[in-house]
Write a protein that holds these residues in place. Sequence first.
Motif, short mmCIF file in Angstrom:
data_model
loop_
_atom_site.label_atom_id
_atom_site.label_comp_id
_atom_site.label_asym_id
_atom_site.label_seq_id
_atom_site.Cartn_x
_atom_site.Cartn_y
_atom_site.Cartn_z
N THR A 83 -43.09 -2.16 12.49
CA THR A 83 -41.82 -1.55 12.07
C THR A 83 -41.95 -0.02 12.01
O THR A 83 -41.09 0.71 12.51
CB THR A 83 -41.41 -2.09 10.68
OG1 THR A 83 -41.28 -3.51 10.80
CG2 THR A 83 -40.10 -1.51 10.21
N SER A 100 -32.61 -8.56 25.40
CA SER A 100 -33.23 -8.09 24.16
C SER A 100 -33.82 -9.22 23.32
O SER A 100 -34.78 -9.00 22.58
CB SER A 100 -32.21 -7.29 23.34
OG SER A 100 -31.13 -8.12 22.99
N GLN A 101 -33.27 -10.43 23.46
CA GLN A 101 -33.81 -11.56 22.67
C GLN A 101 -35.29 -11.78 22.91
O GLN A 101 -35.98 -12.35 22.07
CB GLN A 101 -33.13 -12.88 23.08
CG GLN A 101 -31.68 -12.99 22.83
CD GLN A 101 -31.07 -13.96 23.84
OE1 GLN A 101 -31.76 -14.79 24.44
NE2 GLN A 101 -29.77 -13.84 24.03
N LYS A 105 -38.69 -10.96 16.87
CA LYS A 105 -38.31 -10.34 15.58
C LYS A 105 -38.25 -8.81 15.68
O LYS A 105 -37.75 -8.15 14.77
CB LYS A 105 -39.31 -10.75 14.50
CG LYS A 105 -39.27 -12.25 14.19
CD LYS A 105 -39.06 -12.51 12.72
CE LYS A 105 -38.58 -13.92 12.41
NZ LYS A 105 -39.57 -14.94 12.76
N GLU A 107 -36.56 -7.31 17.94
CA GLU A 107 -35.32 -6.99 18.67
C GLU A 107 -34.40 -6.04 17.91
O GLU A 107 -34.02 -4.99 18.44
CB GLU A 107 -34.57 -8.29 18.98
CG GLU A 107 -33.24 -8.06 19.68
CD GLU A 107 -32.40 -9.33 19.83
OE1 GLU A 107 -32.75 -10.37 19.21
OE2 GLU A 107 -31.39 -9.28 20.57
N GLN A 108 -34.04 -6.41 16.68
CA GLN A 108 -33.03 -5.63 15.94
C GLN A 108 -33.50 -4.19 15.70
O GLN A 108 -32.71 -3.25 15.80
CB GLN A 108 -32.66 -6.32 14.62
CG GLN A 108 -31.91 -7.64 14.82
CD GLN A 108 -30.73 -7.52 15.80
OE1 GLN A 108 -30.04 -6.50 15.86
NE2 GLN A 108 -30.49 -8.57 16.59
N LEU A 109 -34.78 -4.04 15.38
CA LEU A 109 -35.32 -2.70 15.13
C LEU A 109 -35.25 -1.84 16.39
O LEU A 109 -34.90 -0.66 16.33
CB LEU A 109 -36.78 -2.80 14.68
CG LEU A 109 -37.01 -3.19 13.22
CD1 LEU A 109 -38.45 -3.63 13.02
CD2 LEU A 109 -36.67 -2.01 12.31
N LEU A 111 -33.22 -2.28 18.96
CA LEU A 111 -31.82 -2.00 19.29
C LEU A 111 -31.25 -0.90 18.39
O LEU A 111 -30.44 -0.09 18.81
CB LEU A 111 -30.97 -3.27 19.17
CG LEU A 111 -31.25 -4.36 20.22
CD1 LEU A 111 -30.34 -5.56 20.01
CD2 LEU A 111 -31.09 -3.83 21.65
N ALA A 112 -31.70 -0.89 17.13
CA ALA A 112 -31.19 0.11 16.17
C ALA A 112 -31.81 1.49 16.38
O ALA A 112 -31.27 2.49 15.90
CB ALA A 112 -31.44 -0.36 14.74
#
Length: 346
Positions: A83, A100-101, A105, A107-109, A111-112
């Motif tokens: 992270t 992106s999938q 886990k 992925e979201q970080l 993308l952000a």
Amino acid sequence: MPDFGKYTKELKKLIEEANHILLICHINPDGDAAGAMLALGRWIKARGKTPEMISPNALQKFLLWMKDVDKIIDFHHNAETGTRIIKEADLIIMVDFNSSQRMGKAEQLVLASKAKKVMIDHHPDPDNLADLVISDVSRSSTSELVYFLVNGMEGSDYNDIEFLTAVYVGIVTDTGNFEHGYYTGDTMRTVGHLLDRGVDKERVFNHIFSNFSADRMRLKGFALHSRMVVHPELHTAYIWLTKADLEEFKHVKGDTEGFANMLLSIYGVVLSVLFVERTGFVKMSLRSKGSFNANDLSRKCFNGGGHRNAAGGEMKGTIKEVVQHFENVLPSFREKLEKAATEMVR
Ligand code: 5GP
Ligand code: MN
């Protein structure tokens, strides 16, 4: 791919301008994901930068011999460090995936993140996830693509042996040691160059393809003997394995690798599928020959994707339900299956 020189120039500029470079590959990395990431990382390091590398989960045993593999952060087991690295990055280079999938886990970080993003890949129809998308389906592997990009950025052949070895790992992985997949004269000329410069092909072969347990051989025999279904009229064969089957043969990750490919050697078969039961869902691997589009079938029926001749997906349910779903939809592909089968015996 149009205007390779333009991509090379843009990539080089992004790398030169960045202070915190992160390379990330797809979940359950294969030899191409690891090879492409390590090869590019090697070159960036030689240019005086220290790139971070993340894999969404742990690398399997057969890749752990590769140079610098110990520098790859396993996001699943080390989410805190992962992270921090994602948050610090000002350039994120995604390799060997198109959606992106596949970052699990992480992925979201990712993308952000406000970092500049690059995608380097050889799968069709990449998602629009990056500022620079270098997508070339005409390459055997992302590693082959990285080889050309790095030589372009270097301005001459980059002949570091660890770089060349990582590229070779990617190429032999995605072509099953030149047995399937997509490869061209360019691939073979690259391979010639790699071998001329000293890549140890026996060493790579032994690590990648001769690394299985005796139990795995027994599982393979059992799968072919007791769990194979062939539909000659639909040019399709598949294997289904339950969780209990896997337990009986002391299955470890990677043991069913290659099972789907085997069935394509049956006369007339142009589609093969391996169904493996997990907890609450079933994972499938699809392989096809010629014009039959396994990617299309996987997208439509299993929410999956991949290449034309090698795709995967997963579906909720028991193995019986998922195999029944496949049996139900398969006849709607009859014409396409027949067409591909006819073309095979031309
Ligand atoms: P394998 O059968 O070796 O796991 O995967 C073959 C190819 O299918 C991979 O190169 C990857 O592109 C794709 N693939 C495998 N599983 C999935 C999945 O669950 N979703 C998507 N979109 N692609 C997958
Ligand atoms: Mn690949």
